[in-house]
Write a protein that holds these residues in place. Structure first.
Motif, PDB file in Angstrom:
ATOM      1  N   ARG A 166      38.268  31.878  45.611  1.00 36.69           N
ATOM      2  CA  ARG A 166      37.598  32.436  44.435  1.00 36.69           C
ATOM      3  C   ARG A 166      36.916  33.738  44.807  1.00 36.69           C
ATOM      4  O   ARG A 166      36.364  33.874  45.890  1.00 36.69           O
ATOM      5  N   VAL A 167      36.970  34.682  43.892  1.00 37.39           N
ATOM      6  CA  VAL A 167      36.211  35.927  43.988  1.00 37.39           C
ATOM      7  C   VAL A 167      35.427  36.004  42.691  1.00 37.39           C
ATOM      8  O   VAL A 167      36.016  36.193  41.627  1.00 37.39           O
ATOM      9  N   SER A 168      34.120  35.784  42.791  1.00 32.11           N
ATOM     10  CA  SER A 168      33.273  35.701  41.611  1.00 32.11           C
ATOM     11  C   SER A 168      33.823  34.577  40.722  1.00 32.11           C
ATOM     12  O   SER A 168      33.956  33.463  41.177  1.00 32.11           O
ATOM     13  N   ILE A 169      34.201  34.893  39.488  1.00 34.80           N
ATOM     14  CA  ILE A 169      34.744  33.854  38.607  1.00 34.80           C
ATOM     15  C   ILE A 169      36.264  33.777  38.647  1.00 34.80           C
ATOM     16  O   ILE A 169      36.866  32.907  38.044  1.00 34.80           O
ATOM     17  N   ALA A 170      36.889  34.693  39.373  1.00 34.36           N
ATOM     18  CA  ALA A 170      38.357  34.760  39.389  1.00 34.36           C
ATOM     19  C   ALA A 170      38.958  33.912  40.504  1.00 34.36           C
ATOM     20  O   ALA A 170      38.487  33.922  41.640  1.00 34.36           O
ATOM     21  N   SER A 171      39.989  33.197  40.165  1.00 33.21           N
ATOM     22  CA  SER A 171      40.764  32.451  41.140  1.00 33.21           C
ATOM     23  C   SER A 171      41.821  33.405  41.720  1.00 33.21           C
ATOM     24  O   SER A 171      42.403  34.211  40.996  1.00 33.21           O
ATOM     25  N   VAL A 172      42.039  33.326  43.019  1.00 36.03           N
ATOM     26  CA  VAL A 172      43.043  34.144  43.688  1.00 36.03           C
ATOM     27  C   VAL A 172      43.977  33.198  44.426  1.00 36.03           C
ATOM     28  O   VAL A 172      43.536  32.411  45.261  1.00 36.03           O
ATOM     29  N   LEU A 203      43.232  36.204  36.135  1.00 37.55           N
ATOM     30  CA  LEU A 203      42.319  36.921  35.232  1.00 37.55           C
ATOM     31  C   LEU A 203      42.478  38.435  35.280  1.00 37.55           C
ATOM     32  O   LEU A 203      42.027  39.130  34.380  1.00 37.55           O
ATOM     33  N   MET A 204      43.090  38.944  36.349  1.00 36.05           N
ATOM     34  CA  MET A 204      43.291  40.398  36.495  1.00 36.05           C
ATOM     35  C   MET A 204      44.668  40.629  37.100  1.00 36.05           C
ATOM     36  O   MET A 204      44.800  40.892  38.292  1.00 36.05           O
TER      37      MET A 204
END
Length: 163
Positions: A51-57, A81-82
């Motif tokens: 996770r990076v902040s609220i984003a799953s990677v 998310l991006m």
């Protein structure tokens, strides 16, 4: 203080950037021995995420195979998310250990994650292999923005010569 720390990290990262072997450079006898020890085997890393902040990677890595003194494979990074941050590229990890050494004692391989996107620079990748009954692998990929830290499991798989 933060600026000084950031400059120090940039200096350290610049000093440890790995330069791939030129085609005309000889592979050291140690690298040849390490590569031969793999004898058709591959290093397999299970898909993982962080996770990076609220984003799953999400990270997927193809089988890493010995090639010219390195373990080489491809990676795919997906950021749902991006999607503009999605990436695909090549992983090159210099072989510094034999297959038996990695299996018994583990080790840390430092190499490059080379994106297929135009205009990008190779990123540092550190692969820490922890052998035990769980066979853990810790992968840190340092990008221009941050260091992504992944935890996964690995296996060393013997492949048949006909495949």
């Amino acid at each position: 203080m933060l600026r000084r720390y950031s400059c120090l990290i940039s200096t350290i990262m610049a000093s440890i950037t790995l330069i791939p072997l030129a085609a005309e450079e000889a592979i050291s006898p140690t690298q040849i021995t390490e590569q031969e020890s793999w004898n058709g085997s591959v290093f397999r890393i299970e898909d993982t995420k962080t996770r990076v902040s609220i984003a799953s990677v999400k990270l997927s890595v193809s089988d890493l195979k010995p090639e010219d003194g390195n373990l080489v494979g491809e990676y795919t990074i997906q950021v749902p998310l991006m999607q503009s941050k999605n990436d695909k590229g090549k992983i090159v990890l210099p072989l510094e250990f034999s297959m038996d050494e990695l299996g018994a004692h583990g080790g840390t391989l430092r190499g490059q994650a080379i994106s297929y996107k135009e205009g990008t620079t190779p990123n540092l990748i550190i692969c820490e292999i922890i052998p035990n009954k769980n066979q853990r692998v810790l992968l840190d990929i340092t990008t221009d923005d941050r260091t992504l830290s992944f935890k996964s499991r690995y296996s060393i798989v013997e492949t048949s010569n006909d495949s």
